[in-house]
Scaffold this motif. Sequence first.
Motif, PDB file in Angstrom:
ATOM      1  N   GLY A 164       0.129   5.256  13.156  1.00 50.65           N
ATOM      2  CA  GLY A 164      -0.377   4.197  14.026  1.00 50.65           C
ATOM      3  C   GLY A 164      -0.743   2.927  13.290  1.00 50.65           C
ATOM      4  N   THR A 165      -0.376   2.831  12.024  1.00 56.39           N
ATOM      5  CA  THR A 165      -0.746   1.679  11.212  1.00 56.39           C
ATOM      6  C   THR A 165      -0.055   0.414  11.696  1.00 56.39           C
ATOM      7  OG1 THR A 165      -1.076   3.087   9.287  1.00 56.39           O
ATOM      8  CG2 THR A 165      -0.775   0.750   8.877  1.00 56.39           C
ATOM      9  N   SER A 166      -0.816  -0.669  11.753  1.00 58.82           N
ATOM     10  CA  SER A 166      -0.312  -1.973  12.163  1.00 58.82           C
ATOM     11  C   SER A 166      -1.158  -3.039  11.473  1.00 58.82           C
ATOM     12  CB  SER A 166      -0.406  -2.126  13.680  1.00 58.82           C
ATOM     13  OG  SER A 166      -1.763  -2.209  14.080  1.00 58.82           O
ATOM     14  N   PRO A 167      -0.783  -4.324  11.610  1.00 62.13           N
ATOM     15  CA  PRO A 167      -1.621  -5.380  11.011  1.00 62.13           C
ATOM     16  C   PRO A 167      -3.068  -5.362  11.486  1.00 62.13           C
ATOM     17  CG  PRO A 167       0.528  -6.272  11.565  1.00 62.13           C
ATOM     18  CD  PRO A 167       0.481  -4.869  12.118  1.00 62.13           C
ATOM     19  N   MET A 168      -3.335  -4.745  12.632  1.00 60.38           N
ATOM     20  CA  MET A 168      -4.696  -4.688  13.163  1.00 60.38           C
ATOM     21  C   MET A 168      -5.363  -3.345  12.919  1.00 60.38           C
ATOM     22  SD  MET A 168      -4.979  -7.708  14.257  1.00 60.38           S
ATOM     23  CE  MET A 168      -6.577  -7.550  15.041  1.00 60.38           C
ATOM     24  N   ASN A 169      -4.646  -2.402  12.319  1.00 61.74           N
ATOM     25  CA  ASN A 169      -5.206  -1.054  12.159  1.00 61.74           C
ATOM     26  C   ASN A 169      -4.578  -0.349  10.961  1.00 61.74           C
ATOM     27  OD1 ASN A 169      -6.448   1.478  12.626  1.00 61.74           O
ATOM     28  ND2 ASN A 169      -4.680   2.151  13.829  1.00 61.74           N
ATOM     29  N   LEU A 170      -5.393  -0.083   9.943  1.00 58.08           N
ATOM     30  CA  LEU A 170      -4.935   0.688   8.789  1.00 58.08           C
ATOM     31  C   LEU A 170      -5.387   2.127   8.972  1.00 58.08           C
ATOM     32  CD1 LEU A 170      -5.355  -1.405   5.511  1.00 58.08           C
ATOM     33  CD2 LEU A 170      -3.294  -0.328   6.366  1.00 58.08           C
ATOM     34  N   GLU A 171      -4.552   2.918   9.597  1.00 64.75           N
ATOM     35  CA  GLU A 171      -4.902   4.306   9.882  1.00 64.75           C
ATOM     36  C   GLU A 171      -4.823   5.147   8.608  1.00 64.75           C
ATOM     37  OE1 GLU A 171      -3.566   7.920  12.902  1.00 64.75           O
ATOM     38  OE2 GLU A 171      -2.541   6.004  12.945  1.00 64.75           O
ATOM     39  N   ASN A 172      -5.888   5.891   8.296  1.00 63.77           N
ATOM     40  CA  ASN A 172      -5.968   6.747   7.106  1.00 63.77           C
ATOM     41  C   ASN A 172      -5.921   5.962   5.804  1.00 63.77           C
ATOM     42  OD1 ASN A 172      -5.911   8.969   8.860  1.00 63.77           O
ATOM     43  ND2 ASN A 172      -3.691   9.138   8.739  1.00 63.77           N
ATOM     44  N   CYS A 173      -6.129   4.660   5.869  1.00 63.28           N
ATOM     45  CA  CYS A 173      -6.119   3.816   4.662  1.00 63.28           C
ATOM     46  C   CYS A 173      -7.222   2.768   4.768  1.00 63.28           C
ATOM     47  CB  CYS A 173      -4.767   3.108   4.496  1.00 63.28           C
ATOM     48  SG  CYS A 173      -3.424   4.184   3.993  1.00 63.28           S
ATOM     49  N   THR A 174      -7.484   2.114   3.662  1.00 59.33           N
ATOM     50  CA  THR A 174      -8.390   0.971   3.635  1.00 59.33           C
ATOM     51  C   THR A 174      -7.799  -0.085   2.714  1.00 59.33           C
ATOM     52  OG1 THR A 174      -9.650   1.923   1.788  1.00 59.33           O
ATOM     53  CG2 THR A 174     -10.465   2.365   4.019  1.00 59.33           C
ATOM     54  N   ILE A 175      -8.235  -1.320   2.871  1.00 51.79           N
ATOM     55  CA  ILE A 175      -7.841  -2.344   1.913  1.00 51.79           C
ATOM     56  C   ILE A 175      -8.617  -2.104   0.622  1.00 51.79           C
ATOM     57  CG2 ILE A 175      -7.225  -4.020   3.676  1.00 51.79           C
ATOM     58  CD1 ILE A 175      -9.909  -5.402   3.132  1.00 51.79           C
ATOM     59  N   GLY A 176      -7.969  -2.357  -0.504  1.00 48.70           N
ATOM     60  CA  GLY A 176      -8.573  -2.063  -1.785  1.00 48.70           C
ATOM     61  C   GLY A 176      -9.112  -3.294  -2.491  1.00 48.70           C
ATOM     62  N   LEU A 177      -9.602  -3.081  -3.693  1.00 53.29           N
ATOM     63  CA  LEU A 177     -10.231  -4.147  -4.473  1.00 53.29           C
ATOM     64  C   LEU A 177      -9.249  -5.264  -4.796  1.00 53.29           C
ATOM     65  CD1 LEU A 177     -12.660  -5.227  -6.023  1.00 53.29           C
ATOM     66  CD2 LEU A 177     -11.951  -3.836  -7.982  1.00 53.29           C
ATOM     67  N   SER A 178      -7.995  -4.932  -5.056  1.00 58.78           N
ATOM     68  CA  SER A 178      -7.008  -5.957  -5.404  1.00 58.78           C
ATOM     69  C   SER A 178      -6.804  -6.933  -4.250  1.00 58.78           C
ATOM     70  CB  SER A 178      -5.676  -5.303  -5.773  1.00 58.78           C
ATOM     71  OG  SER A 178      -5.834  -4.393  -6.831  1.00 58.78           O
ATOM     72  N   PHE A 179      -6.793  -6.398  -3.034  1.00 59.19           N
ATOM     73  CA  PHE A 179      -6.666  -7.242  -1.846  1.00 59.19           C
ATOM     74  C   PHE A 179      -7.835  -8.218  -1.775  1.00 59.19           C
ATOM     75  CE2 PHE A 179      -6.930  -8.350   2.588  1.00 59.19           C
ATOM     76  CZ  PHE A 179      -5.624  -8.350   3.039  1.00 59.19           C
ATOM     77  N   ILE A 180      -9.035  -7.712  -2.031  1.00 51.44           N
ATOM     78  CA  ILE A 180     -10.236  -8.555  -1.997  1.00 51.44           C
ATOM     79  C   ILE A 180     -10.204  -9.588  -3.115  1.00 51.44           C
ATOM     80  CG2 ILE A 180     -12.755  -8.533  -2.169  1.00 51.44           C
ATOM     81  CD1 ILE A 180     -12.674  -5.724  -0.954  1.00 51.44           C
ATOM     82  N   LEU A 181      -9.723  -9.194  -4.297  1.00 49.95           N
ATOM     83  CA  LEU A 181      -9.633 -10.138  -5.411  1.00 49.95           C
ATOM     84  C   LEU A 181      -8.658 -11.266  -5.101  1.00 49.95           C
ATOM     85  CD1 LEU A 181      -9.625  -7.776  -8.547  1.00 49.95           C
ATOM     86  CD2 LEU A 181     -11.500  -9.195  -7.675  1.00 49.95           C
ATOM     87  N   ALA A 182      -7.570 -10.935  -4.420  1.00 46.68           N
ATOM     88  CA  ALA A 182      -6.605 -11.967  -4.039  1.00 46.68           C
ATOM     89  C   ALA A 182      -7.247 -12.990  -3.101  1.00 46.68           C
ATOM     90  CB  ALA A 182      -5.382 -11.335  -3.393  1.00 46.68           C
ATOM     91  N   ILE A 183      -8.026 -12.484  -2.143  1.00 44.71           N
ATOM     92  CA  ILE A 183      -8.752 -13.392  -1.252  1.00 44.71           C
ATOM     93  C   ILE A 183      -9.767 -14.200  -2.050  1.00 44.71           C
ATOM     94  CG2 ILE A 183     -10.326 -13.510   0.718  1.00 44.71           C
ATOM     95  CD1 ILE A 183      -8.997 -11.011   1.821  1.00 44.71           C
ATOM     96  N   GLY A 184     -10.435 -13.528  -3.002  1.00 43.37           N
ATOM     97  CA  GLY A 184     -11.407 -14.219  -3.847  1.00 43.37           C
ATOM     98  C   GLY A 184     -10.783 -15.337  -4.656  1.00 43.37           C
ATOM     99  N   SER A 185      -9.564 -15.108  -5.157  1.00 40.61           N
ATOM    100  CA  SER A 185      -8.888 -16.158  -5.932  1.00 40.61           C
ATOM    101  C   SER A 185      -8.578 -17.362  -5.052  1.00 40.61           C
ATOM    102  CB  SER A 185      -7.603 -15.606  -6.553  1.00 40.61           C
ATOM    103  OG  SER A 185      -6.628 -15.318  -5.559  1.00 40.61           O
ATOM    104  N   ALA A 186      -8.195 -17.098  -3.796  1.00 37.28           N
ATOM    105  CA  ALA A 186      -7.935 -18.202  -2.868  1.00 37.28           C
ATOM    106  C   ALA A 186      -9.223 -18.962  -2.561  1.00 37.28           C
ATOM    107  CB  ALA A 186      -7.309 -17.669  -1.588  1.00 37.28           C
ATOM    108  N   VAL A 187     -10.332 -18.225  -2.390  1.00 34.72           N
ATOM    109  CA  VAL A 187     -11.614 -18.871  -2.116  1.00 34.72           C
ATOM    110  C   VAL A 187     -12.057 -19.722  -3.307  1.00 34.72           C
ATOM    111  CG1 VAL A 187     -14.076 -18.448  -1.706  1.00 34.72           C
ATOM    112  CG2 VAL A 187     -12.361 -17.107  -0.476  1.00 34.72           C
ATOM    113  N   MET A 188     -11.916 -19.188  -4.512  1.00 33.85           N
ATOM    114  CA  MET A 188     -12.301 -19.953  -5.705  1.00 33.85           C
ATOM    115  C   MET A 188     -11.431 -21.200  -5.861  1.00 33.85           C
ATOM    116  SD  MET A 188     -14.948 -18.581  -6.963  1.00 33.85           S
ATOM    117  CE  MET A 188     -15.008 -19.621  -8.427  1.00 33.85           C
TER     118      MET A 188
END
Length: 210
Positions: A164-188
């Motif tokens: 059931g995974t979709s852009p609005m739902n990560l079924e049985n998964c989560t976003i990881g630290l690398s994903f957050i770091l990528a967003i952090g680099s854009a914010v910085m």
Amino acid sequence: MAESLVRVFWVVTITITAILSLTAFMSPNWIVADGGNATCGLIKFCNTEEGGCAFPYDNYGEYAQDIPGLYLQIAAGIASFGCGIAVLTALTAAFAACFRTLVPLVFYATWVVMFLMLSAVVVVVLGFGETAAPAEETNSTLIVNTTLFEPNLPPNSCQICGPGTSPMNLENCTIGLSFILAIGSAVMSMVACGVGKVYIMPRVHDLEVS
């Protein structure tokens, strides 16, 4: 004194942007399966039955086409350019303090880095559906393959989430630290762009006029 501190802060934010973007690009923890036994990144992945992925991580392969899924291939290409420009921008920013002619180049390159890293994040989100594990109907019971160890999946597959995974739902998964770091680099990079626009570029313009 205040001008020097602002210039130092500007260079530091650009340097942090480069570090965050490079770390996000090289690490595999963009998408993490529940339990942590499998993760997917842009160019690397982790596959361990014991759980708890650790360095060194595995590459998908030697070529871009070895990366599983079109969205990950596109995101990896975009992020690689972003990381390259971020590193070059950080190195150039160190010299921009002495050579003011380099300041506009650094300023506009920072905007490019922000755009590329945000684009990579968006492409990965759009490609969440590619991480959906196949489901089989057996004796009226839905069997979901949620790990990389299902025999029908290749060892470097990123199909680690539920069907059931979709852009609005990560079924049985989560976003990881690398994903957050990528967003952090854009914010910085946004912060660096703001400081450059408000404090650095006007000062360079004033010196050129004088």
